[in-house]
Each structure stands twice: as C-alpha cells, then as structure tokens.
Design an enzyme around this catalytic site. Structure first.
Site, PDB file in Angstrom:
ATOM      1  N   ASP A   1       0.576  -1.075  -0.032  1.00 45.89           N
ATOM      2  CA  ASP A   1       0.093  -0.287   0.214  1.00 45.89           C
ATOM      3  C   ASP A   1       0.567   1.324   0.252  1.00 45.89           C
ATOM      4  O   ASP A   1       1.854   1.486   0.801  1.00 45.89           O
ATOM      5  CB  ASP A   1      -1.002  -0.190   1.399  1.00 45.89           C
ATOM      6  CG  ASP A   1      -1.950   1.251   0.704  1.00 45.89           C
ATOM      7  OD1 ASP A   1      -2.331   1.683  -0.174  1.00 45.89           O
ATOM      8  OD2 ASP A   1      -2.539   1.351   2.024  1.00 45.89           O
TER       9      ASP A   1
ATOM     10  N   HIS B   1      -3.279  14.319   0.121  1.00 51.75           N
ATOM     11  CA  HIS B   1      -3.840  12.853   1.690  1.00 51.75           C
ATOM     12  C   HIS B   1      -2.777  13.176   2.765  1.00 51.75           C
ATOM     13  O   HIS B   1      -3.274  13.320   4.059  1.00 51.75           O
ATOM     14  CB  HIS B   1      -4.459  12.212   2.077  1.00 51.75           C
ATOM     15  CG  HIS B   1      -4.007  10.593   2.423  1.00 51.75           C
ATOM     16  ND1 HIS B   1      -4.978  10.674   3.677  1.00 51.75           N
ATOM     17  CD2 HIS B   1      -3.655   9.853   2.354  1.00 51.75           C
ATOM     18  CE1 HIS B   1      -4.846   9.860   4.322  1.00 51.75           C
ATOM     19  NE2 HIS B   1      -3.819   9.744   4.354  1.00 51.75           N
TER      20      HIS B   1
ATOM     21  N   ARG C   1       0.878  16.397  13.284  1.00 52.52           N
ATOM     22  CA  ARG C   1       2.266  16.774  13.873  1.00 52.52           C
ATOM     23  C   ARG C   1       1.893  18.109  12.855  1.00 52.52           C
ATOM     24  O   ARG C   1       2.721  19.247  12.663  1.00 52.52           O
ATOM     25  CB  ARG C   1       3.340  16.365  12.587  1.00 52.52           C
ATOM     26  CG  ARG C   1       3.864  14.630  12.936  1.00 52.52           C
ATOM     27  CD  ARG C   1       4.738  14.086  12.267  1.00 52.52           C
ATOM     28  NE  ARG C   1       4.299  14.255  10.586  1.00 52.52           N
ATOM     29  CZ  ARG C   1       3.718  13.209   9.898  1.00 52.52           C
ATOM     30  NH1 ARG C   1       3.684  12.321  10.373  1.00 52.52           N
ATOM     31  NH2 ARG C   1       3.914  13.978   9.222  1.00 52.52           N
TER      32      ARG C   1
ATOM     33  N   GLU D   1     -10.780   4.127   3.598  1.00 47.27           N
ATOM     34  CA  GLU D   1      -9.300   4.924   2.746  1.00 47.27           C
ATOM     35  C   GLU D   1     -10.145   4.341   1.729  1.00 47.27           C
ATOM     36  O   GLU D   1      -9.200   3.487   1.300  1.00 47.27           O
ATOM     37  CB  GLU D   1      -7.964   4.538   3.495  1.00 47.27           C
ATOM     38  CG  GLU D   1      -7.714   5.044   4.234  1.00 47.27           C
ATOM     39  CD  GLU D   1      -5.534   5.032   5.073  1.00 47.27           C
ATOM     40  OE1 GLU D   1      -5.116   4.105   3.978  1.00 47.27           O
ATOM     41  OE2 GLU D   1      -5.508   5.657   5.361  1.00 47.27           O
TER      42      GLU D   1
ATOM     43  N   GLU E   1      -8.748   3.904  -2.120  1.00 45.76           N
ATOM     44  CA  GLU E   1      -7.666   3.846  -2.985  1.00 45.76           C
ATOM     45  C   GLU E   1      -8.291   2.953  -4.501  1.00 45.76           C
ATOM     46  O   GLU E   1      -9.414   2.702  -4.175  1.00 45.76           O
ATOM     47  CB  GLU E   1      -6.967   2.672  -2.035  1.00 45.76           C
ATOM     48  CG  GLU E   1      -6.484   3.385  -0.529  1.00 45.76           C
ATOM     49  CD  GLU E   1      -5.714   2.786  -0.352  1.00 45.76           C
ATOM     50  OE1 GLU E   1      -4.359   2.456  -0.614  1.00 45.76           O
ATOM     51  OE2 GLU E   1      -5.226   3.281   0.824  1.00 45.76           O
TER      52      GLU E   1
ATOM     53  N   ASP F   1      -9.003   0.633   2.531  1.00 42.11           N
ATOM     54  CA  ASP F   1      -8.417   0.320   3.478  1.00 42.11           C
ATOM     55  C   ASP F   1      -8.532   0.281   4.482  1.00 42.11           C
ATOM     56  O   ASP F   1      -8.163   1.286   5.372  1.00 42.11           O
ATOM     57  CB  ASP F   1      -6.975   0.666   2.809  1.00 42.11           C
ATOM     58  CG  ASP F   1      -5.671   0.399   3.527  1.00 42.11           C
ATOM     59  OD1 ASP F   1      -5.648  -0.319   4.364  1.00 42.11           O
ATOM     60  OD2 ASP F   1      -5.005   1.658   4.345  1.00 42.11           O
TER      61      ASP F   1
ATOM     62  N   ARG G   1      -7.593   3.598  13.483  1.00 38.22           N
ATOM     63  CA  ARG G   1      -6.717   5.221  13.543  1.00 38.22           C
ATOM     64  C   ARG G   1      -6.407   4.763  15.034  1.00 38.22           C
ATOM     65  O   ARG G   1      -4.816   5.473  15.343  1.00 38.22           O
ATOM     66  CB  ARG G   1      -7.792   6.592  13.751  1.00 38.22           C
ATOM     67  CG  ARG G   1      -7.795   6.777  12.037  1.00 38.22           C
ATOM     68  CD  ARG G   1      -7.130   6.740  11.086  1.00 38.22           C
ATOM     69  NE  ARG G   1      -7.718   6.706  10.087  1.00 38.22           N
ATOM     70  CZ  ARG G   1      -7.121   6.683   8.904  1.00 38.22           C
ATOM     71  NH1 ARG G   1      -5.917   6.137   8.395  1.00 38.22           N
ATOM     72  NH2 ARG G   1      -7.153   6.594   7.561  1.00 38.22           N
TER      73      ARG G   1
ATOM     74  N   GLN H   1      -4.043   2.256  14.926  1.00 37.03           N
ATOM     75  CA  GLN H   1      -2.937   2.373  14.677  1.00 37.03           C
ATOM     76  C   GLN H   1      -1.967   3.347  15.250  1.00 37.03           C
ATOM     77  O   GLN H   1      -0.310   3.399  14.831  1.00 37.03           O
ATOM     78  CB  GLN H   1      -3.302   3.488  12.743  1.00 37.03           C
ATOM     79  CG  GLN H   1      -2.115   3.859  11.697  1.00 37.03           C
ATOM     80  CD  GLN H   1      -2.686   4.209  10.654  1.00 37.03           C
ATOM     81  OE1 GLN H   1      -3.942   3.803  10.429  1.00 37.03           O
ATOM     82  NE2 GLN H   1      -2.206   4.904   9.478  1.00 37.03           N
TER      83      GLN H   1
ATOM     84  N   LYS I   1      -4.537  -1.707  10.155  1.00 37.19           N
ATOM     85  CA  LYS I   1      -5.002  -2.344   8.587  1.00 37.19           C
ATOM     86  C   LYS I   1      -5.129  -3.417   8.862  1.00 37.19           C
ATOM     87  O   LYS I   1      -5.373  -3.791   7.162  1.00 37.19           O
ATOM     88  CB  LYS I   1      -3.539  -1.466   8.518  1.00 37.19           C
ATOM     89  CG  LYS I   1      -4.254   0.067   8.088  1.00 37.19           C
ATOM     90  CD  LYS I   1      -3.004   0.690   7.433  1.00 37.19           C
ATOM     91  CE  LYS I   1      -3.200   2.730   7.986  1.00 37.19           C
ATOM     92  NZ  LYS I   1      -4.644   3.109   6.238  1.00 37.19           N
TER      93      LYS I   1
ATOM     94  N   THR J   1      -9.384  -5.777   4.447  1.00 39.76           N
ATOM     95  CA  THR J   1      -8.682  -4.510   3.211  1.00 39.76           C
ATOM     96  C   THR J   1      -9.399  -5.250   2.140  1.00 39.76           C
ATOM     97  O   THR J   1      -9.737  -6.197   1.516  1.00 39.76           O
ATOM     98  CB  THR J   1      -7.325  -4.255   2.484  1.00 39.76           C
ATOM     99  OG1 THR J   1      -6.969  -4.590   3.656  1.00 39.76           O
ATOM    100  CG2 THR J   1      -7.315  -3.768   1.154  1.00 39.76           C
TER     101      THR J   1
ATOM    102  N   GLU K   1      -9.765  12.865   7.395  1.00 37.64           N
ATOM    103  CA  GLU K   1      -9.653  14.170   7.119  1.00 37.64           C
ATOM    104  C   GLU K   1     -10.587  14.640   6.766  1.00 37.64           C
ATOM    105  O   GLU K   1     -11.190  16.072   6.886  1.00 37.64           O
ATOM    106  CB  GLU K   1      -9.131  14.568   5.500  1.00 37.64           C
ATOM    107  CG  GLU K   1      -7.344  13.963   4.957  1.00 37.64           C
ATOM    108  CD  GLU K   1      -7.376  13.074   3.674  1.00 37.64           C
ATOM    109  OE1 GLU K   1      -6.578  14.417   2.564  1.00 37.64           O
ATOM    110  OE2 GLU K   1      -7.249  12.401   3.198  1.00 37.64           O
TER     111      GLU K   1
END
Lengths: 407, 407
Positions: free
Chosen positions: A123, A130, A139, A194, A196, A228, A232, A235, A248, A252, A356
């Site tokens: 992946d 993103h 951060r 996610e 994808e 995916d 969170r 993770q 994760k 999937t 997001e």
C-alpha cells in the site's frame, strides 16, 4: 458497438442500466450460481449481466478456453499482455453472437467472489493532499510532509490474507489504544475508510530484475477499487517505529471487478507536475504514455455521498510505484496487489477518509441518519468510480462496499 | 533410539556426523535429486541423509502417503496437530525398518528447496536488547524504547514473495539513500543481516477469530532459522512514517528445514519477567506451557563466528506474537510465516546484526580476511542453531546461509 453481429444477427442486449458496462468496458470477475455454489468461474461483466467466459469459450471452440477454465483470474493474468489483448478482443467478438445468450447470467442471480488470489499486498501513500492533511492533523507544529515524501512513493506491505471481496462484512477490530497514559484493549473507537485504487500484477518478474516505468503495461493486468479500512486509534499507538500493522490488517476490501488497463486508454492523463524532479528511475517526463488515470471516485456512507476524490490528483503514479517497488530487486508474482494510498484532492469534499473529512473528529459529518465522526456499527460504506471511455462513453469500475458489524 | 528394530534387524545408521539430526529431531524439508530435478518431494532429515517420506509411506502402505505426496509442506501443515503428531510418530517408526534404506538420500546428493509456500510474512521486533541498542544508535538523546514497546510486540508485514531458501545468492539491492541533503540511487552501502527465528503457521484461523496464547501449539507447525537481510541506508531514509519497505524487501532467507514444535519440548523455557505486566490477552503467567524456546544461535561471516545470540533472552514470545497478530481479527493461512525480529542478548557478542555488533560502523569487526563494518560483495553469512533435545541430546535447526553478489 453495432447492433448486429457480422452475420447480420441481432446482438445480445447489454441491459446496461446506467451505461457504465458496455462493450468498451468488459471487466473480469469470478462468480458462482445458486445451482452450483461451489463452482467458481471467470465472468466478464456486460451491462447488468455476467458472461460465463469459459463456457462460452468452450462452446465457441476458442483457443483461450483452457486459460479461462479456472476459479481465479491468476492463470489469465500470468499469461502476459499479448494474451490479455487477444482474450479481450475475443470476448468482445463473442458478445456479437446470439449463441452466447445462454451463457449470460443476470448479476442479481450470481454470487461474486474475490477475483484473484492475492500474492503480496503493498500500500502506498501517494496523494500529496492526503499526506499533507494527515501531517497537519498529527504533527501540527512540524512540516506536514516528511523529507522523503517528494523523492519516493512511500509504501509498506499490508496483509494479503485479509483482502476480501466487496460485500464481505467488516468486523470492528479489537486492539490496543492509548487511554490517558496507559493502553487499553477493546473495540476500536476510530474506525475509518481509505478510498484507494488497487493495481493487480499479471506477469511476474525475477528476483533482482527492475521493472522500469516503460514496462508498466507489460506487468500490470488491471485495476480495482479498494477500501483500506483503518483503525486510527490502534494505528496511532502501534505505528512507531515500524509502521501500520494491526490498525490495517483486519480487512481490505476490493471490488469484485478488475478492469483491464486495455479498457482505460481514454482515461490516461499526465500526472501533476513534480518538484523536485524525481531521480531518473522515477522520472516519467519522457515516457510515451501518460502515467495518470482520470478516475472519478465517489464515497458514500449509508447511501449518502460524503466525498468525490479525483484520482487525477495523485502525485505518484502506479508506474512509479511499481518501478520503486522493484528498484531494490524485489520480484513480482502474479496476483501482487499494490494500492495507491488514500485518494484525496485539493478541495475539502475531495478527501478520501474520515480522518481528513472530519479533521480527526473535530468536524462531524451531517448525515441523514445523524452526525458521524468515525464509523458506527451497521454503517455501510460504498466506493464507486467511473473513467472516461472511448467516444464519450463512461466506464464503471465496479463498487466496493462493506457494512460494519460489531466486534 | 535402540540399534535394532522390533524385528531384531539392524536400523539404518543415522550417519549423523555432528549428532544434531538424530531420531529426536526429524525436521521436514523439500528436496529433489539430480536425476529428476523437477520433482520436488518432502524429505525428513536423518543425520546426513534425507528420507523421501512420500515414497517410504507409499512402500509401507501408510495412510499418510497422500498428505506427503506434494512438492511443499503446506498440505501436511494444514492438516492440524493430531496429524502432525501421527506423521512424526510414523516417520520415527519407519526409520527402524531396514527396508527404507533405499529411500534415504545423502544430503550431499540432493537439492533443497523452499520447504513451504509462504502466505503472509510478518516480522516482529521482540528483543529488548536489540530494540534498546537500535534506539541508542539512532535516537541517542531520547528514550531507547518507544512508549509502546513493553505493551505490545511491535511488528510489521514483510514481502512474502522474496522469502528464499538457504543458499540462494543475495543480490546487493539498489535504492535511495541520503547523501548530504539529497537522496542518491545506487547499491546499498550498509548491507546487514538480522539473525532471527521464524515460526510457520500450519492450521489456519477464520477472519474475526482470535488465537489465544493457549492455542499456539494448535496453529504453529514448526520453526526455522531466518536471516532478514537489511539495507540500513535505504531503510533509514524511507521508513518515516510507514516503516521498513525496500530496505528489507529484496530477500529474506530461511533454513531448508522446518523443525516441528513437537521436537522441541525439552527446549521450552520460561521467558524473562515482564514489567509492566502485559494486558490480559498477552499475559502468559498462567499458561500451562512455558512460552520461551532455548535456542542457541551462531552467526558466522565467511566462516568466522561473530555472534552467539540466545533466543532465550527474547522479551515477547512467539505465542504472544501470534495472539497479538490475531487480536484484531486478522485470519491465519497455512504458510503464514512470522519472525521474531533480531535476536540479541545482553552481552556485546550476543548481538544479532552488524548494526549493533559494529555500533553502526563505528567499531569494525576484525575478521581473518579484513575488517568489516557492513557486508561486502562475496561475503557469506551463515546462521546455525541448536536446541536441547530429550535425554541430553542436541537438535540442529538447519542453517541459513547466503552469499552477497554485486548489485
């Protein structure tokens, strides 16, 4: 496609209710019928029906019957591009024969299975929008992108054994998450998606052999939609220093249909400009074929559209991902699956994950059934997409859907 | 084992030159002979010879002949623990019959192959000594262990398709590494080893099903030695934020022999004490069987011993790794391989990689052929190991060897 075959017979109707699965598309899948639930067969989607291509090939005396006589696409995918093109051309021809009518099954009457055996699953993390958003969320005081981001398509290996076909229920995973100063174990509180695109390797490569940008089409058979699923909270506690693992690995989901790259010539577009210019093995400015794909994705939660991520905005292309993946000499196997990473565009409604879209829960989504930060039990997420086809047509890329069941 | 069979006939000699592969051991592998190089067969090592167990089973009318009639161990591994025990007991009995002499091939006359098809490969990071040393080298100003380290066995997925059998040459990988402020592409300058132990899953589990500590023996068939070759310069540039990818994907070598857990009862030992006490799903203080394995590993570069890492020092056990790996509901497949992470003990000569042994190149090793920081082209690395067997015997765990060839 003309309405008559070369002999003047009427063609079978596509029954193509939304115009997305006409003769320009012809994606491959694997299906079974209720009378023989254990007999998985390769099918080609044609409108709202599925052509049993092995049975059709056998009835028509096709030389491709053997390669289609399997419960997965892997033997066809392993055969290489000349065979992919020949089989695709043959199937398009067969659709012109009324004699194949008995081999067309209504989609509503078949069960769709995982279309290929997944070898390795990798992946990537190739949307600048993103990665920038994730960096800003996690951060806030540092640079949103890590120093390596614009020099290489960052990627990691995922769990191939938990790739499941669209429609498979997704069990909310348990795991460790930080609660105050100490971890606790229990159902994830931050279950995310996610959106994808997954690329499926057909022709293998040898250990030590690099696959340059120009050889992309010789190795990659087609693409699928991919969700995916991500926990969170699991993770964020586990990922230092070796990256995502249990956050994760629980599931999937991929679409039941693999769209051959040969169907997507009209969807090829140049990728966004890159600055700095990538190292030579990743520099695609002189490539004959544009590296991007113009795929328009829609993300729906419980039937309500929450995002429309454009695949055209991806910074790193699939050809660059493959060149990078093999640059150290790693070999490819038939069935290798590599995914783009979350597809997000520059606009807020183009973001491909709830992290997001809700800015890590700060800005809940207003859905008809109530507000959402992360997914609740019973929620159903569906990704769909289309691509421009030849002569103004649109090609559907299947859908990938999954409903959350309790831990 | 007595020197006569039940009928008073002399047993075939073990020709066991170093006493490590007697009738207490009996590891499984896959071999072929020069007269039929394409015919891979399951073999059991007995001294310096290999028993062709399918041919022997057929000749002796064994009910296990079918499950041994494959070019990989996967069908045997999938069959589950009662079958593993029954087959192992049968093989030990067959070794008592002079009639099997024709089915014993000298090791020097066979080719050994990858003994099982790898499904998913996960790699852990479970030596406290290793993780502490790595933390000190790369983050000298911070805490050596990340906050999660003593709460869960940190792991990540590796590339299953590049797992190779002992003896396969290892091509020095190319890749991006940082040179000053910018990355360059070329052969790694910091090619390293990681001495590890790999555990091989036999019996699968379902999606959503957890494998508790107590079910470890029902799922894990056996173990092998494993060298997780690593390119430190590629790894350190790529790994933020998603972990190792190309720094480790070019090759992972495993021994040609898989030692059944049933051979290792005398090697089970309690793991070191853990502080803090792990969460309940990882707490093994009440388990009936001790979670550790007393395996003594030797690392040799060009025939010269450079380290003797003790597997007994591992903080997290294989049973804990498996419980953690499945704690989120990820399923297991036959052929899943999960490795311990670098095995390092508390002493300097017990460190399982050159990063630690040379303190990232600061303290070169003095080898007969010259000093070494990282590996040079032509270097050959060999891992060997033994475990205590019943009645004072020693069991060999095969070897895993690889020679570096230029990029």
């Amino acid at each position: 496609m003309p309405q008559q075959d070369p002999f003047g017979h009427p063609r079978p109707a596509a029954h193509d209710s939304d115009g997305l699965y006409g003769p320009q598309n012809l994606p491959y899948g694997v299906f079974s019928t209720p009378d023989e639930p254990g007999r998985k067969r390769i099918g080609v989607r044609y409108g709202d029906r599925v052509l049993d291509v092995h049975t059709a090939a056998t009835a028509l005396g096709s030389p491709h019957a053997d390669i289609l006589a399997h419960p997965t696409l892997n033997p066809l995918m392993a055969a290489g591009r000349p065979t992919w093109r020949a089989v695709r051309a043959s199937v398009a021809t067969w659709l012109g024969y009324p004699a194949i009518e008995p081999f067309l099954h209504p989609l509503t009457e078949v069960t769709l299975h995982l279309p290929f055996e997944v070898a390795d699953y990798a992946d990537f993390y190739s949307s600048e929008h993103h990665a920038t958003n994730v960096g800003r969320i996690f951060r806030p005081d540092g640079a949103p992108l890590t120093p390596n981001w614009k020099h290489l398509p960052i990627g990691y290996h995922g769990r191939a054994g938990t790739v499941v076909v669209s429609g498979t229920p997704v069990i909310r995973p348990n795991g460790q998450r930080l609660a105050g100063d100490a971890p606790v174990f229990g159902p994830t509180q931050r279950l995310d998606i996610e959106a994808e695109v997954g690329f499926v390797v057909g022709a293998p490569s040898r250990l030590g052999e690099r696959v340059p940008l120009s050889a992309f089409r010789e190795h990659v058979f087609g693409l699928c939609l991919l969700n995916d699923w991500s926990a969170r909270d699991i993770q964020s506690w586990e990922y230092r220093p070796l990256g995502p693992f249990l956050g994760k690995s629980f599931a999937t989901s991929v679409s039941a249909w693999v769209t051959p790259l040969d169907a997507l010539d009209a969807a090829r577009i140049p990728p966004p400009p890159r600055d700095p210019r990538p190292l030579p093995y990743l520099d695609d400015t002189a490539e004959a074929e544009p590296g991007g794909f113009d795929l328009r994705i829609t993300v729906a939660v419980n039937g309500h559209t929450v995002a429309e991520p454009p695949f055209s905005a991806m910074y790193w292309t699939a050809a660059q991902q493959l060149a990078h993946l093999t640059s150290g000499g790693a070999s490819l196997r038939t069935g290798d699956l590599f995914a783009s990473g979350t597809v997000s565009g520059p606009e807020p409604h183009q973001r491909g994950c709830l992290l997001e879209l809700t800015w890590n829960g700060r800005d809940p989504l207003d859905l008809p059934g109530g507000k959402r930060t992360y997914l609740e039990d019973g929620d159903e997420v569906t990704l769909t997409a289309w691509a421009p086809g030849p002569e103004g047509t649109r090609l559907g890329l299947g859908e990938v859907t999954g409903r959350i069941v309790p831990a």
